[in-house]
Scaffold this motif. Structure first.
Motif, PDB file in Angstrom:
ATOM      1  N   LEU A  16      18.208  -3.373   2.014  1.00 17.81           N
ATOM      2  CA  LEU A  16      17.101  -3.137   2.941  1.00 17.81           C
ATOM      3  C   LEU A  16      15.807  -3.497   2.224  1.00 17.81           C
ATOM      4  CD1 LEU A  16      16.103  -2.015   5.685  1.00 17.81           C
ATOM      5  CD2 LEU A  16      15.981   0.242   4.580  1.00 17.81           C
ATOM      6  N   LYS A  17      15.160  -4.572   2.652  1.00 11.81           N
ATOM      7  CA  LYS A  17      13.951  -5.062   1.995  1.00 11.81           C
ATOM      8  C   LYS A  17      12.722  -4.787   2.856  1.00 11.81           C
ATOM      9  CE  LYS A  17      15.818  -9.137   1.676  1.00 11.81           C
ATOM     10  NZ  LYS A  17      16.025 -10.578   1.399  1.00 11.81           N
ATOM     11  N   SER A  18      11.592  -4.656   2.164  1.00  8.59           N
ATOM     12  CA  SER A  18      10.321  -4.428   2.838  1.00  8.59           C
ATOM     13  C   SER A  18       9.620  -5.759   3.087  1.00  8.59           C
ATOM     14  CB  SER A  18       9.426  -3.507   2.007  1.00  8.59           C
ATOM     15  OG  SER A  18       8.211  -3.264   2.676  1.00  8.59           O
ATOM     16  N   GLN A  56      12.433  -3.502  -5.244  1.00 11.29           N
ATOM     17  CA  GLN A  56      13.804  -3.998  -5.086  1.00 11.29           C
ATOM     18  C   GLN A  56      14.368  -3.653  -3.720  1.00 11.29           C
ATOM     19  OE1 GLN A  56      15.854  -5.900  -6.738  1.00 11.29           O
ATOM     20  NE2 GLN A  56      15.745  -5.596  -8.952  1.00 11.29           N
ATOM     21  N   GLY A  57      13.841  -2.625  -3.090  1.00 13.50           N
ATOM     22  CA  GLY A  57      14.321  -2.217  -1.782  1.00 13.50           C
ATOM     23  C   GLY A  57      15.450  -1.210  -1.886  1.00 13.50           C
ATOM     24  N   LYS A  86      15.454  -2.246  12.963  1.00  8.86           N
ATOM     25  CA  LYS A  86      16.028  -3.583  13.075  1.00  8.86           C
ATOM     26  C   LYS A  86      16.568  -4.069  11.724  1.00  8.86           C
ATOM     27  CE  LYS A  86      15.325  -4.820  17.423  1.00  8.86           C
ATOM     28  NZ  LYS A  86      16.437  -5.243  18.324  1.00  8.86           N
ATOM     29  N   ALA A  87      15.799  -3.823  10.661  1.00  6.02           N
ATOM     30  CA  ALA A  87      16.230  -4.241   9.324  1.00  6.02           C
ATOM     31  C   ALA A  87      17.485  -3.486   8.902  1.00  6.02           C
ATOM     32  CB  ALA A  87      15.104  -4.018   8.327  1.00  6.02           C
ATOM     33  N   SER A  98       7.041  -3.191  -1.826  1.00  5.51           N
ATOM     34  CA  SER A  98       7.086  -1.934  -1.087  1.00  5.51           C
ATOM     35  C   SER A  98       5.680  -1.522  -0.669  1.00  5.51           C
ATOM     36  CB  SER A  98       7.705  -0.838  -1.955  1.00  5.51           C
ATOM     37  OG  SER A  98       6.844  -0.510  -3.030  1.00  5.51           O
ATOM     38  N   PRO A  99       5.537  -0.751   0.414  1.00  4.19           N
ATOM     39  CA  PRO A  99       4.211  -0.251   0.797  1.00  4.19           C
ATOM     40  C   PRO A  99       3.540   0.546  -0.311  1.00  4.19           C
ATOM     41  CG  PRO A  99       5.779   0.066   2.589  1.00  4.19           C
ATOM     42  CD  PRO A  99       6.572  -0.399   1.402  1.00  4.19           C
TER      43      PRO A  99
END
Length: 416
Positions: free
Chosen positions: A162-164, A109-110, A304-305, A169-170
């Motif tokens: 904030l999304k990956s 979900q971030g 940047k994100a 997600s990693p």
């Protein structure tokens, strides 16, 4: 401060949300269920998440006003106070940024937070526990998100999201590698718990019966199992013999396999393995290059994100044309004073910066005459140096110039 002034409307949670609230435990081929909590028990995963999140949170963050190509800091903007000092009454700006990045690294979900606006200004930023803020995406293909807090619809302009990359997600993308690392952790624990030695067999010339086998194994474990009993002399009876099992290729390469899993996890987080403690390939010459790669290829996209996510939620649509959030990347060079001083000296000598601008990089006050662009390494270009024909040296009054000219004329007449 009151956070949510109205009653919430709950709705049925999706399977993914329920899984996320339960820790996101997913089985892997190694037979280990990997969740966000269990994955962080792997030192390499914990180090990767901490390194990225804390490095981002340690940078100085500011609000700037954009005028063409010029950006001027606006320290008294309401958003600046939330990010630099306290996001709310119980969360600092450092903790908020760190937790948003942690959530984005470990949960699909971030990182999600809600910006509470009062009287047209952002008053506080609340990061709820996972599962409280839900994000749903338009099924028509546009990807436009809609948000709910405890089931209550919330405008997307108030949500920091904030999304990956890949919308995963990693941690999710490297679950298999983490599962293998967990299996190796357990194997190492069992190995050293049994005296850090491979297993073997006890051979007897005659049958001892079931009861004899049980008693023999019980006595053997009591005498030799455990790290405290390692190296003790074994005593066998009735012609029994101990036959040690030979190491397999997997056992012999166990350390290399564990190192390979660390490198796999580093690849998943897009960071050099040296940042996770693998110094086998690190040297004095390439360590700085690996750190630069970490800043450019791993941390910079997250910064940047973050800047974009804060800009959407902390400024109105009209203010987004004028204001932006910026992280100060120069903080990374503070640890290497020699490199920083060399860079400032080169920029001042090439007249890209003036001395006062260079002093500002070191958080030092300006001095009089420091705004002049001059090369301090050449005498003719220094302030107050040798003047060009028709120029007056800086800091020299007219009377002194007349005296110099008279002295020159006297010397010329005397030589003739």
């Amino acid at each position: 401060m009151r956070i949510w002034p109205f009653k919430s409307e709950r709705k049925a949670l999706t399977d993914e949300e329920i899984l996320d609230m339960l820790g996101g435990s997913v089985g892997t081929s190694s037979g280990i269920a990997v969740s966000a909590d269990t994955a962080l028990r792997v030192p390499a995963v914990a180090a990767a998440v901490r390194t990225i999140s804390e490095a981002a949170a340690c940078l100085d963050v500011k609000v700037v006003e954009i005028d063409g190509r010029t950006e001027t800091e606006v320290p008294d903007h309401p958003a600046a106070a939330l990010l630099k000092h306290d996001a709310n009454d119980w969360t600092s700006g450092f903790e908020l940024i760190r937790q948003l990045v942690v959530d984005a690294l470990t949960r699909d979900q971030g990182g999600l937070a809600w910006a509470n606006w009062i009287n047209g200004e952002p008053a506080e930023i609340i990061r709820y526990r996972p599962g409280i803020i839900a994000a749903e995406y338009d099924k028509d293909g546009t990807g436009e998100p809609s948000y709910r807090i405890n089931g209550r619809p919330t405008p997307s302009q108030q949500i920091i999201h904030l999304k990956s990359t890949f919308e995963k997600s990693p941690l999710t993308l490297c679950r298999e590698a983490i599962g293998v690392a967990l299996v190796m952790e357990k194997h190492a624990g069992r190995l050293f718990g049994r005296g850090a030695r491979p297993g073997g067999v006890i051979e007897t010339a005659k049958s001892v019966g079931d009861d004899g086998v049980v008693k023999m194994l019980k006595g053997w474990k009591a005498a030799h199992d455990g790290a405290d009993n390692a190296g003790r002399t074994a005593v066998l009876w009735d012609g029994a013999q101990w036959k040690q099992m030979t190491l397999t290729s997997v056992d012999a390469q166990f350390q290399q396999l564990r190192l390979f899993q660390l490198q796999e996890i580093a690849r998943a987080f897009n960071m050099p393995a040296s940042m996770l403690g693998d110094l086998s390939r690190a040297t004095w010459s390439n360590s700085a290059e690996m750190q630069r790669q970490f800043l450019m290829l791993c941390l910079e996209p997250w910064l940047k994100a973050l800047e974009s996510a804060f800009r959407r939620a902390l400024f109105s649509k009209e203010d987004r044309k004028r204001f932006a959030v910026r992280f100060d990347r120069d903080d990374f060079t503070n640890v290497d004073l020699t490199a920083r001083a060399t860079a400032i000296n080169s920029l001042v000598a090439s007249r890209v910066l003036n001395p006062n601008e260079g002093r500002a990089w070191l958080d030092m006050p300006p001095y009089e005459g420091g705004n002049e662009f001059a090369n301090p390494n050449t005498g003719a270009s220094q302030p107050g140096g040798v003047p060009k024909p028709g120029e007056t040296p800086s800091g020299t009054d007219a009377a002194t110039i007349d005296e110099l000219r008279a002295e020159i004329e006297r010397l010329k007449n005397g030589s003739e």
